[in-house]
Design an enzyme around this catalytic site. Structure first.
Site, PDB file in Angstrom:
ATOM      1  N   LYS A 201       0.850  -1.189   0.000  1.00  9.57           N
ATOM      2  CA  LYS A 201       0.000   0.000   0.000  1.00  9.57           C
ATOM      3  C   LYS A 201       0.885   1.237   0.000  1.00  9.57           C
ATOM      4  CE  LYS A 201      -3.563   2.473   2.574  1.00  9.57           C
ATOM      5  NZ  LYS A 201      -4.626   2.398   3.564  1.00  9.57           N
ATOM      6  N   LYS A 254      -2.454  -1.774  -3.818  1.00  6.38           N
ATOM      7  CA  LYS A 254      -3.194  -0.520  -3.771  1.00  6.38           C
ATOM      8  C   LYS A 254      -2.282   0.684  -3.854  1.00  6.38           C
ATOM      9  CE  LYS A 254      -6.009   1.820  -0.386  1.00  6.38           C
ATOM     10  NZ  LYS A 254      -6.538   1.790   0.924  1.00  6.38           N
TER      11      LYS A 254
HETATM   12  C1  PBG Z   1      -7.593   3.249   5.581  1.00  7.07           C
HETATM   13  C2  PBG Z   1      -7.845   3.164   4.131  1.00  7.07           C
HETATM   14  C3  PBG Z   1      -7.685   4.150   3.142  1.00  7.07           C
HETATM   15  C4  PBG Z   1      -8.157   3.598   1.958  1.00  7.07           C
HETATM   16  C5  PBG Z   1      -8.543   2.298   2.248  1.00  7.07           C
HETATM   17  N1  PBG Z   1      -8.324   2.046   3.591  1.00  7.07           N
HETATM   18  C6  PBG Z   1      -7.265   5.549   3.252  1.00  7.07           C
HETATM   19  C7  PBG Z   1      -5.859   5.879   3.529  1.00  7.07           C
HETATM   20  O1  PBG Z   1      -4.994   5.026   3.717  1.00  7.07           O
HETATM   21  O2  PBG Z   1      -5.582   7.076   3.601  1.00  7.07           O
HETATM   22  C8  PBG Z   1      -8.237   4.289   0.634  1.00  7.07           C
HETATM   23  C9  PBG Z   1      -9.285   3.764  -0.281  1.00  7.07           C
HETATM   24  C10 PBG Z   1      -9.634   4.653  -1.414  1.00  7.07           C
HETATM   25  O3  PBG Z   1      -9.008   5.702  -1.651  1.00  7.07           O
HETATM   26  O4  PBG Z   1     -10.593   4.299  -2.107  1.00  7.07           O
HETATM   27  N2  PBG Z   1      -6.281   3.370   5.981  1.00  7.07           N
END
Ligand code: PBG
Length: 328
Positions: A201, A254
């Protein structure tokens, strides 16, 4: 053999021919739809930057879940917007937390049997400061403390599993969270609950609209000390390796489209089932172009999803899940 014997256009002439030789396909069962649960009743609050997406109270979310099941969608990814936030993210691991409550209701509805209930595990929607872990302050300086965050995340995963989650999906990026969650799940007799780790991520600008949707923007600083630097592919492989070693059952990559090379590299290196998250910003930018008439909505949506599958993702978390399933 070259032209004129070899003519690649022979296999492109008709839709029947193209369909026969198509290498990558989409299927509703391989799509996961995110839901944003909020308190109240009859609440269906539009998320301005994500057309067609809403914050939903449980009664409205139930209708949405039923329509996803009817469309053959594979699963829901659940996020919660708690009524109150604090430093310990109490709402994330409370037995009567918003996602826990929804899970119990969803699991009692037989119409949803075909729909996997996947609970996102993170603290950012539940902390008053909006960070994904525990913040410790020392004068002007602050740190997101790893190990105390992991303890809360493991507790959160266990409470979501106890409420009925089929899969828990840690998205926090703390070190060691997968092993801690496995131990916590096994400790409460949930050895069958799977862990889908957001193993790779990146710290991305493409999460912008989500922070409106989930009310989870950090109140100070940013997430760069825990999410990965977008420039690093080798580091992504190390993150995945560690999560596999800690017991992850599945991987989630992601964002998706700006990181297709990372998905491809992971696919070639790891044999675990792997999904990719087409995140909020990817969805919003396509919608912005649709609204201006700059892109054809259906074709651009399907092409974006096929690109993610072709890069190597087995399944896709996407805000387009319902629209795509309707077309499939
Ligand atoms: C929680 C999380 C996030 C997303 C999924 N889980 C936000 C982040 O990390 O700031 C993003 C999902 C999206 O942008 O659709 N940590």
């Amino acid at each position: 053999m070259n032209f004129p014997v070899t003519r690649l256009r022979r296999l492109r002439r008709t839709e029947a021919m193209r369909s026969l030789v198509r290498e990558t396909r989409l299927h509703p069962g391989a799509l996961i739809y995110p839901l944003f649960l909020c308190p109240g009743e009859g609440v269906r609050k539009a998320i301005s930057s994500m057309p067609g997406c809403f914050n939903l109270s449980l009664d409205e979310a139930m209708k949405e879940a039923e329509s996803c099941a009817a469309l053959g969608i594979g699963g829901l990814l659940l996020f919660g917007l708690p009524a109150e936030k604090d430093e310990q993210a109490t709402g994330a691991w409370a037995d009567d937390g918003i996602v826990q409550t929804a899970l119990r209701a969803f699991k009692a509805n037989r119409k949803l049997d075909s729909l996997l209930q996947i609970a996102d595990v993170c603290l950012c929607e539940y902390t008053s400061h909006g960070h994904c872990g525990v913040v410790v302050r020392d004068g002007n300086h602050y740190e997101i403390e790893n190990d105390s965050s992991v303890a809360l995340l493991a507790k959160t995963a266990a409470s979501l599993a106890a409420a009925g989650a089929d899969i828990v999906a840690p998205s926090d990026m703390m070190d060691g969270r997968v092993a801690a969650m496995r131990e916590a799940l096994d400790g409460i007799g949930r050895e069958q609950t799977a862990i889908m780790s957001y193993a790779s991520k990146f710290s991305s600008a493409f999460y912008g609209p989500f922070r409106e949707a989930a009310d989870s923007a950090p109140q100070f600083g940013d997430r760069r000390s825990y999410q990965m630097d977008g420039a690093n592919l080798r580091e992504a492989m190390r993150e995945i390796e560690l999560d596999v070693a800690e017991g992850a059952d599945m991987l989630l990559m992601k964002p998706a489209m700006p990181y297709l090379d990372v998905i491809r590299a992971a696919r070639e290196r790891f044999d675990l089932p792997m999904g990719a998250y087409q995140v909020s910003g990817e969805f919003s930018m396509l919608h912005a172009a649709f609204e201006r008439g700059w892109l054809e909505p259906e074709r651009a949506m399907m092409e974006s999803l096929v690109s993610i599958r072709r890069a190597g993702a087995d399944f896709i978390v996407t805000y387009f899940a319902k629209d795509a399933a309707r077309l499939l």
